[in-house]
Motif scaffolding. Structure first.
Motif, PDB file in Angstrom:
ATOM      1  N   SER A 137      44.136  38.099  29.120  1.00 13.72           N
ATOM      2  CA  SER A 137      43.962  39.419  28.388  1.00 13.72           C
ATOM      3  C   SER A 137      42.845  40.211  28.577  1.00 13.72           C
ATOM      4  O   SER A 137      42.732  41.464  28.150  1.00 13.72           O
ATOM      5  N   PHE A 138      41.540  39.689  29.386  1.00 14.37           N
ATOM      6  CA  PHE A 138      40.395  40.518  29.548  1.00 14.37           C
ATOM      7  C   PHE A 138      40.643  41.908  30.348  1.00 14.37           C
ATOM      8  O   PHE A 138      40.189  42.736  29.840  1.00 14.37           O
ATOM      9  N   HIS A 139      41.508  41.813  31.437  1.00 14.15           N
ATOM     10  CA  HIS A 139      41.495  42.801  32.211  1.00 14.15           C
ATOM     11  C   HIS A 139      43.017  43.694  31.767  1.00 14.15           C
ATOM     12  O   HIS A 139      43.958  43.448  31.988  1.00 14.15           O
ATOM     13  N   THR A 140      42.541  44.421  31.015  1.00 14.92           N
ATOM     14  CA  THR A 140      43.621  45.121  30.376  1.00 14.92           C
ATOM     15  C   THR A 140      44.464  46.257  31.129  1.00 14.92           C
ATOM     16  O   THR A 140      45.769  46.502  31.171  1.00 14.92           O
ATOM     17  N   ARG A 141      43.903  46.655  32.450  1.00 13.83           N
ATOM     18  CA  ARG A 141      44.640  47.212  33.448  1.00 13.83           C
ATOM     19  C   ARG A 141      45.492  46.466  34.459  1.00 13.83           C
ATOM     20  O   ARG A 141      46.102  46.888  35.313  1.00 13.83           O
ATOM     21  N   GLY A 142      45.378  45.010  34.052  1.00 14.70           N
ATOM     22  CA  GLY A 142      46.266  44.163  34.972  1.00 14.70           C
ATOM     23  C   GLY A 142      45.434  43.222  35.873  1.00 14.70           C
ATOM     24  O   GLY A 142      44.348  43.419  35.908  1.00 14.70           O
ATOM     25  N   ASN A 143      46.229  42.141  36.296  1.00 18.97           N
ATOM     26  CA  ASN A 143      45.358  41.101  36.989  1.00 18.97           C
ATOM     27  C   ASN A 143      45.481  40.984  38.276  1.00 18.97           C
ATOM     28  O   ASN A 143      45.257  39.901  38.866  1.00 18.97           O
ATOM     29  N   ASP A 144      46.018  42.175  39.051  1.00 16.66           N
ATOM     30  CA  ASP A 144      46.460  42.123  40.507  1.00 16.66           C
ATOM     31  C   ASP A 144      45.292  41.416  41.355  1.00 16.66           C
ATOM     32  O   ASP A 144      45.380  40.810  42.165  1.00 16.66           O
ATOM     33  N   ASP A 145      43.935  41.916  41.006  1.00 15.76           N
ATOM     34  CA  ASP A 145      42.898  41.446  42.050  1.00 15.76           C
ATOM     35  C   ASP A 145      42.029  40.425  41.222  1.00 15.76           C
ATOM     36  O   ASP A 145      40.767  40.099  41.714  1.00 15.76           O
ATOM     37  N   VAL A 146      42.536  39.639  40.354  1.00 16.60           N
ATOM     38  CA  VAL A 146      41.752  38.535  39.523  1.00 16.60           C
ATOM     39  C   VAL A 146      42.523  37.234  40.112  1.00 16.60           C
ATOM     40  O   VAL A 146      43.311  37.048  39.878  1.00 16.60           O
ATOM     41  N   CYS A 147      41.403  36.410  40.600  1.00 18.63           N
ATOM     42  CA  CYS A 147      41.947  35.073  41.052  1.00 18.63           C
ATOM     43  C   CYS A 147      41.952  34.053  40.097  1.00 18.63           C
ATOM     44  O   CYS A 147      42.336  32.897  40.352  1.00 18.63           O
ATOM     45  N   HIS A 148      41.029  34.326  39.049  1.00 20.27           N
ATOM     46  CA  HIS A 148      40.633  33.348  38.038  1.00 20.27           C
ATOM     47  C   HIS A 148      40.679  33.879  36.625  1.00 20.27           C
ATOM     48  O   HIS A 148      39.672  34.917  36.521  1.00 20.27           O
ATOM     49  N   PHE A 149      41.159  33.235  35.569  1.00 23.65           N
ATOM     50  CA  PHE A 149      41.300  33.881  34.160  1.00 23.65           C
ATOM     51  C   PHE A 149      39.972  33.114  33.701  1.00 23.65           C
ATOM     52  O   PHE A 149      39.959  32.060  32.856  1.00 23.65           O
ATOM     53  N   GLY A 150      38.588  33.524  34.168  1.00 20.81           N
ATOM     54  CA  GLY A 150      37.291  32.967  33.749  1.00 20.81           C
ATOM     55  C   GLY A 150      37.326  31.488  34.262  1.00 20.81           C
ATOM     56  O   GLY A 150      38.048  30.952  35.065  1.00 20.81           O
ATOM     57  N   PHE A 151      36.134  30.707  33.686  1.00 19.26           N
ATOM     58  CA  PHE A 151      36.051  29.205  34.388  1.00 19.26           C
ATOM     59  C   PHE A 151      35.454  28.546  33.000  1.00 19.26           C
ATOM     60  O   PHE A 151      34.496  29.030  32.236  1.00 19.26           O
ATOM     61  N   SER A 152      36.006  27.376  32.740  1.00 12.36           N
ATOM     62  CA  SER A 152      35.486  26.442  31.907  1.00 12.36           C
ATOM     63  C   SER A 152      34.166  25.813  32.450  1.00 12.36           C
ATOM     64  O   SER A 152      34.149  25.658  33.535  1.00 12.36           O
ATOM     65  N   LYS A 153      33.395  25.107  31.508  1.00 15.44           N
ATOM     66  CA  LYS A 153      32.212  24.575  32.002  1.00 15.44           C
ATOM     67  C   LYS A 153      32.413  23.282  33.117  1.00 15.44           C
ATOM     68  O   LYS A 153      32.030  23.187  33.904  1.00 15.44           O
ATOM     69  N   GLU A 154      33.761  22.800  32.705  1.00 14.65           N
ATOM     70  CA  GLU A 154      34.131  21.618  33.322  1.00 14.65           C
ATOM     71  C   GLU A 154      34.546  22.018  34.850  1.00 14.65           C
ATOM     72  O   GLU A 154      34.033  21.379  35.697  1.00 14.65           O
ATOM     73  N   GLU A 155      35.245  23.068  35.026  1.00 15.00           N
ATOM     74  CA  GLU A 155      35.577  23.749  36.089  1.00 15.00           C
ATOM     75  C   GLU A 155      34.419  23.974  36.942  1.00 15.00           C
ATOM     76  O   GLU A 155      34.276  23.650  38.249  1.00 15.00           O
ATOM     77  N   LEU A 156      33.446  24.506  36.264  1.00 10.96           N
ATOM     78  CA  LEU A 156      32.191  25.003  36.869  1.00 10.96           C
ATOM     79  C   LEU A 156      31.459  23.893  37.551  1.00 10.96           C
ATOM     80  O   LEU A 156      30.793  23.954  38.927  1.00 10.96           O
ATOM     81  N   LYS A 157      31.549  22.795  36.884  1.00 11.90           N
ATOM     82  CA  LYS A 157      30.694  21.738  37.186  1.00 11.90           C
ATOM     83  C   LYS A 157      31.272  20.968  38.541  1.00 11.90           C
ATOM     84  O   LYS A 157      30.736  20.449  39.395  1.00 11.90           O
ATOM     85  N   GLU A 158      32.808  21.100  38.531  1.00 12.58           N
ATOM     86  CA  GLU A 158      33.617  20.489  39.722  1.00 12.58           C
ATOM     87  C   GLU A 158      33.451  21.418  40.837  1.00 12.58           C
ATOM     88  O   GLU A 158      33.180  20.943  41.762  1.00 12.58           O
ATOM     89  N   TYR A 159      33.463  22.852  40.624  1.00 12.66           N
ATOM     90  CA  TYR A 159      33.392  23.501  41.743  1.00 12.66           C
ATOM     91  C   TYR A 159      31.820  23.599  42.393  1.00 12.66           C
ATOM     92  O   TYR A 159      31.768  23.562  43.808  1.00 12.66           O
ATOM     93  N   PHE A 160      30.967  23.507  41.686  1.00  9.96           N
ATOM     94  CA  PHE A 160      29.522  23.488  42.285  1.00  9.96           C
ATOM     95  C   PHE A 160      29.147  22.018  41.968  1.00  9.96           C
ATOM     96  O   PHE A 160      27.855  21.842  41.664  1.00  9.96           O
ATOM     97  N   ASP A 161      29.774  20.919  42.294  1.00 10.79           N
ATOM     98  CA  ASP A 161      29.212  19.590  42.243  1.00 10.79           C
ATOM     99  C   ASP A 161      28.183  19.260  43.250  1.00 10.79           C
ATOM    100  O   ASP A 161      27.435  18.146  42.976  1.00 10.79           O
ATOM    101  N   ASP A 162      27.928  19.932  44.119  1.00 12.58           N
ATOM    102  CA  ASP A 162      26.918  19.719  45.284  1.00 12.58           C
ATOM    103  C   ASP A 162      25.689  20.299  44.843  1.00 12.58           C
ATOM    104  O   ASP A 162      24.566  20.295  45.493  1.00 12.58           O
ATOM    105  N   TRP A 163      25.351  20.855  43.626  1.00  8.90           N
ATOM    106  CA  TRP A 163      24.246  21.544  43.144  1.00  8.90           C
ATOM    107  C   TRP A 163      23.898  21.092  41.735  1.00  8.90           C
ATOM    108  O   TRP A 163      24.719  20.380  40.932  1.00  8.90           O
ATOM    109  N   GLU A 164      22.637  21.354  41.347  1.00  8.00           N
ATOM    110  CA  GLU A 164      22.308  20.814  39.835  1.00  8.00           C
ATOM    111  C   GLU A 164      22.669  21.965  39.275  1.00  8.00           C
ATOM    112  O   GLU A 164      22.266  23.301  39.669  1.00  8.00           O
ATOM    113  N   ILE A 165      23.357  21.688  38.060  1.00  5.36           N
ATOM    114  CA  ILE A 165      23.795  23.163  37.334  1.00  5.36           C
ATOM    115  C   ILE A 165      23.479  23.216  35.953  1.00  5.36           C
ATOM    116  O   ILE A 165      23.201  22.022  35.168  1.00  5.36           O
ATOM    117  N   GLU A 166      22.781  24.287  35.405  1.00  5.25           N
ATOM    118  CA  GLU A 166      22.329  24.552  34.180  1.00  5.25           C
ATOM    119  C   GLU A 166      23.469  25.522  33.648  1.00  5.25           C
ATOM    120  O   GLU A 166      23.443  26.581  34.178  1.00  5.25           O
TER     121      GLU A 166
END
Ligand SMILES: C[S@@+](CC[C@H](N)C(=O)[O-])C[C@H]1O[C@@H](n2cnc3c(N)ncnc32)[C@H](O)[C@@H]1O
Length: 194
Positions: A137-166
């Motif tokens: 519901s963040f993009h009130t104009r619609g989600n046409d060009d939105v690929c992700h409804f934000g990211f949880s901390k866990e998802e970010l850790k998974e996506y960037f598992d090759d990096w040290e992440i803070e």
């Protein structure tokens, strides 16, 4: 003309957008020495990149919207800043940077694993701000060009598992409800020689 081209002219007129960018800038500044060449991808009109320019050696912006790039460059010239933007996709960049930053852009990028790999090729340090996991519901104009409804901390850790992440929540965007904004700092792992 894409959605961001249409919005470029009035992009800076929304106070909550300016406030969010200020929070990102405020949280990145303490990490800068002042001699860094910084890439801002999805730089938009420069709300983040141009405000970091006085704290860096040089800011290069890239954005897929020609109108955003135009706006960024107009402002940089007017303010006499050492900053220049180009109409490019982050995946086209091969040049190396001391630091790469990005705000409110990765939810528009489909393949975050590929993004992580691209960032590894061009830098050792990254700051990314974006929306915490949301309900669409963040993009009130619609989600046409939105690929992700934000990211949880866990998802970010998974996506960037090759990096040290803070990870840190740095801001809340107030709309019909509060939308928390995270900032992650990615740095190379100690044993990373790639
Ligand atoms: C929500 S805006 C954020 C702009 C700016 N960072 C700010 O905080 O005001 C997202 C921007 O990312 C750009 N963008 C989306 N995908 C991109 C990509 N793959 N490479 C470069 N820019 C991209 C869009 O054109 C748009 O200007």
């Amino acid at each position: 003309m894409n959605r961001f081209d249409k919005e470029a002219i009035s992009w800076d007129d929304l106070p909550r957008r300016v406030e969010l960018a200020k929070a990102v800038v405020k949280n990145i500044i303490p990490h800068l020495k002042g001699d860094e060449k910084i890439l801002d991808f999805g730089c938009g009109s420069g709300l983040v990149g141009l405000n970091l320019a006085p704290f860096a050696k040089e800011i290069i912006g890239v954005d897929t919207s020609a109108k955003m790039v135009e706006k960024f460059n107009e402002k940089a010239k007017k303010l006499n800043l050492n900053a220049k933007a180009y109409k490019k996709d982050i995946f086209e960049i091969d040049e190396k940077f001391d630091i790469v930053i990005s705000s409110m852009t990765i939810h528009h990028i489909k393949d975050i694993k590929a993004l992580s790999k691209k960032l590894k090729e061009i830098t050792n340090k990254v700051f990314i701000a974006d929306l915490d996991k949301e309900d669409g519901s963040f993009h009130t104009r619609g989600n046409d060009d939105v690929c992700h409804f934000g990211f949880s901390k866990e998802e970010l850790k998974e996506y960037f598992d090759d990096w040290e992440i803070e990870y840190k929540i740095i801001h809340k965007v107030k709309k019909h409800k509060n939308f928390p904004i995270f900032l992650i700092k990615l740095s190379r792992k100690n044993n990373d020689t790639k």
